[in-house]
Design an enzyme around this catalytic site. Structure first.
Site, PDB file in Angstrom:
ATOM      1  N   HIS A 100       0.863  -1.177   0.000  1.00 50.62           N
ATOM      2  CA  HIS A 100       0.000   0.000   0.000  1.00 50.62           C
ATOM      3  C   HIS A 100       0.900   1.227   0.000  1.00 50.62           C
ATOM      4  O   HIS A 100       1.857   1.288   0.775  1.00 50.62           O
ATOM      5  CB  HIS A 100      -0.897  -0.002   1.237  1.00 50.62           C
ATOM      6  CG  HIS A 100      -2.052   0.945   1.144  1.00 50.62           C
ATOM      7  ND1 HIS A 100      -1.886   2.312   1.137  1.00 50.62           N
ATOM      8  CD2 HIS A 100      -3.389   0.737   1.049  1.00 50.62           C
ATOM      9  CE1 HIS A 100      -3.068   2.894   1.041  1.00 50.62           C
ATOM     10  NE2 HIS A 100      -3.993   1.966   0.987  1.00 50.62           N
ATOM     11  N   ARG A 151      -6.217   9.724  -1.451  1.00 51.17           N
ATOM     12  CA  ARG A 151      -5.766  10.079  -2.799  1.00 51.17           C
ATOM     13  C   ARG A 151      -6.949  10.168  -3.761  1.00 51.17           C
ATOM     14  O   ARG A 151      -6.973  11.008  -4.660  1.00 51.17           O
ATOM     15  CB  ARG A 151      -4.740   9.054  -3.289  1.00 51.17           C
ATOM     16  CG  ARG A 151      -3.429   9.144  -2.528  1.00 51.17           C
ATOM     17  CD  ARG A 151      -2.385   8.176  -3.083  1.00 51.17           C
ATOM     18  NE  ARG A 151      -2.696   6.797  -2.772  1.00 51.17           N
ATOM     19  CZ  ARG A 151      -2.928   5.854  -3.672  1.00 51.17           C
ATOM     20  NH1 ARG A 151      -2.921   6.145  -4.957  1.00 51.17           N
ATOM     21  NH2 ARG A 151      -3.192   4.614  -3.293  1.00 51.17           N
TER      22      ARG A 151
END
Length: 576
Positions: free
Chosen positions: A239, A261
């Site tokens: 990740h 994001r």
């Protein structure tokens, strides 16, 4: 040794295990179902840690074909397409089951429809969520339903090994599982007509990792010892945004979810400059493998923050808005001295998910009669890269399928088979090994730290032949050292956490070696697997996956052609 009998034994109490228990009970309430879990039911495992959400094609303009193509293309054409098709179809049924039958409350739009947010690597905003604490919502509701149905629980019971049957069935059938009661240290053999492996993955052999320390790939190591075929094990997902809070806290490595994001958060180098558009036109919304490699490149170039990572910045989206959307993460970062809402937070790629696992069919069966698998212990659904939001969908979809299939199998042909006594004795002897060792009891922590460094440096985000060979040799040395490392504190078994650390490390080293050998076998770069000496992805139309089996003490890797059962590379199911 205590001996128990049950119709169905479920190893693991995450989304896959609990969904399987509920579906098996619904199919036949007379079945005796036992859930064995290393920790406490509903309070441990990876599903509870899910922040982001659950991918499902619900909204107007989206479709199962679109979700399917995102999954296949994100997985670089390595997923088993029948499994991926089962996932995207089953997700619709399962999300309604979660909400309408189990009582999950997901976030809503003003018109009352379920809110779905943006996640990276997808062509549609399809991630259902409960703020940024989706996993807690799902696990709380699942746990309530399991308790209400009186399903038997073996909490704080660690699975050690699958035990075969005596006689003609011994090589292909299963009699049950050997466990140890963490609270007493006593061995428990559970004889079962069918077993579901759903312990979850947990790549905690890496320096930076998201799962809790009790996740040690136990199920995958058990499957390996039992001779089951594993696939895609080189595909370890990092990740991109693990919290980097320094070396003295376990908070380092925990995920700051992808929705940051997706909502428009920026990644900044140590000089405060955005860098993602140099690596991918999608910028911060590129897939996890691309963003992780980009951050790794910035780190190797020395453009880092004080702790050696990069920054994530959300303040330009408005502090109040960030606090409202991502309360859980704002609070978590605040506990570590970071202001996520208005400031910048240091992040680093962190080992997060195993795309690989046991080979299985769409009904969750394996090559071992009576043994089923679901969730992160299974391989083939995601291929080379898992889309954020497809993980909890995978666990719940296939957990429900497994419960239905196990109930049918037990009703039609389930019998208790006598255990192979030699196999049972061998499993106990393996677990007892550290009590007879005569080395340095203080060496255990050093072994763990060297394992972290080996996998992070030589078999991590970027690999090559030389680094993988170094990792393989280092793992051999670590295994040899572990074998002679004793457990401190004498023969005490009850709550002997050092003993369980030893068992964790033994399993992690076994699975780490499979990751390394699979990575050696793949001489191209796909998704999460990137080899700097073979950067080309190869011909998608000639794609193969790597199958690994342990034969005696040797790992055998073979390349198996991917079957394009629904769509071939270059084509699409989405109508333009």
């Amino acid at each position: 040794m205590q001996r128990l009998k049950t119709d169905i034994l479920i190893l693991g109490a995450g989304g896959a295990g609990l969904f399987a228990a509920l579906h098996a009970h619904r199919a036949d309430p007379t079945l005796h179902i036992t859930v064995a879990v290393k920790g406490l039911l509903g309070k441990c495992g990876c599903t509870r840690m899910v922040q982001g959400g659950y991918n499902v094609a619900l909204a107007e303009g989206d479709s199962i074909e679109r979700h399917f193509m995102d999954t296949i293309e994100g997985g670089k054409w390595l997923p088993d397409q029948d499994l991926a098709w089962t996932l995207v179809n089953g997700a619709i049924e399962r999300i309604h089951e979660l909400e309408n039958e189990l009582g999950c409350f997901f976030d809503r739009n003003p018109d009352g429809t379920i809110h779905q947010k943006a996640f990276a690597g997808q062509t549609f905003d399809r991630t259902v969520h409960k703020g940024d604490l989706t996993g807690i919502e799902i696990m709380n509701r699942l746990s309530e339903q399991v308790w209400a149905r009186g399903i038997h629980r073996l909490e704080e019971h660690r699975a050690l090994d699958f035990i075969g049957a005596t006689g003609a069935d011994g090589d292909s059938a299963l009699s049950g599982v050997l466990l140890v009661d963490v609270r007493s240290g006593a061995y428990v053999f559970v004889q079962a007509k069918a077993v579901l492996l759903a312990t979850g993955g947990g790549p905690t052999m890496y320096k930076f990792h998201t799962p809790s320390g009790d996740k040690s790939c136990d199920g995958l190591a058990m499957a390996l010892r039992a001779g089951l075929p594993l696939r895609d094990m080189e595909m370890v997902q990092f990740h991109p945004t693990g919290l980097l809070a320094g070396t003295d806290t376990r908070m380092t490595g925990t995920v700051l979810e992808e929705g940051l994001r997706g909502a428009g958060g920026y990644l900044l180098d140590g000089h405060g400059e955005r860098f993602m558009e140099r690596y991918d036109p999608r910028g911060e919304r590129a897939t996890r493998d691309i963003v992780s490699r980009a951050i790794d490149a910035e780190m190797r170039a020395g453009r880092t923050t004080p702790n050696g990572g990069v920054w994530i910045s959300m303040g330009h989206l408005g502090a109040d808005n960030v606090r409202r959307q991502f309360k859980g993460m704002v609070d978590r970062c605040g506990d570590c001295g970071f202001d996520l809402a208005a400031g910048r937070v240091e992040v680093v790629p962190t080992a997060h998910y195993m795309m690989g696992g046991v080979e299985f069919a769409t009904d969750c069966t394996t090559v071992r009669r009576g043994l089923f698998v679901a969730g992160e212990d299974s391989g083939g659904v995601h291929g080379a890269n898992r889309l954020g939001g497809n993980g909890v969908a995978n666990s719940t979809v296939f957990g429900g399928i497994a419960g239905d299939a196990i109930a049918r199998m037990v009703k039609a042909e389930g019998v208790w088979l006598d255990p192979d006594s030699a196999a049972l004795d061998a499993a106990v002897a393996r677990a007892e090994m550290p009590f007879a060792a005569r080395g340095d009891a203080m060496a255990l922590e050093g072994i763990r730290e060297r394992l972290y460094a080996t996998m992070w440096d030589d078999a991590g985000i970027v690999r090559d032949a030389a680094s993988l060979m170094r990792a393989d040799h280092a793992l051999d040395a670590l295994e040899d050292e572990l074998r002679v490392t004793p457990v401190a504190g004498g023969a005490r078994r009850a709550f002997n956490l050092t003993w369980h650390d030893w068992l964790n490390l033994a399993n992690l080293i076994d699975v780490a070696r499979v990751i390394v050998h699979s990575a050696m076998a793949r001489d191209n770069s796909r998704g999460a697997h990137f080899r700097s000496d073979y950067p080309d992805p190869g011909d998608f139309a000639a794609s193969t996956y790597v199958r690994v089996r342990r034969i005696a003490s040797r790992l055998e890797c073979t390349h198996v052609p991917v079957r394009f059962t629904r769509v071939a590379p270059g084509a699409s199911l989405v109508k333009s």
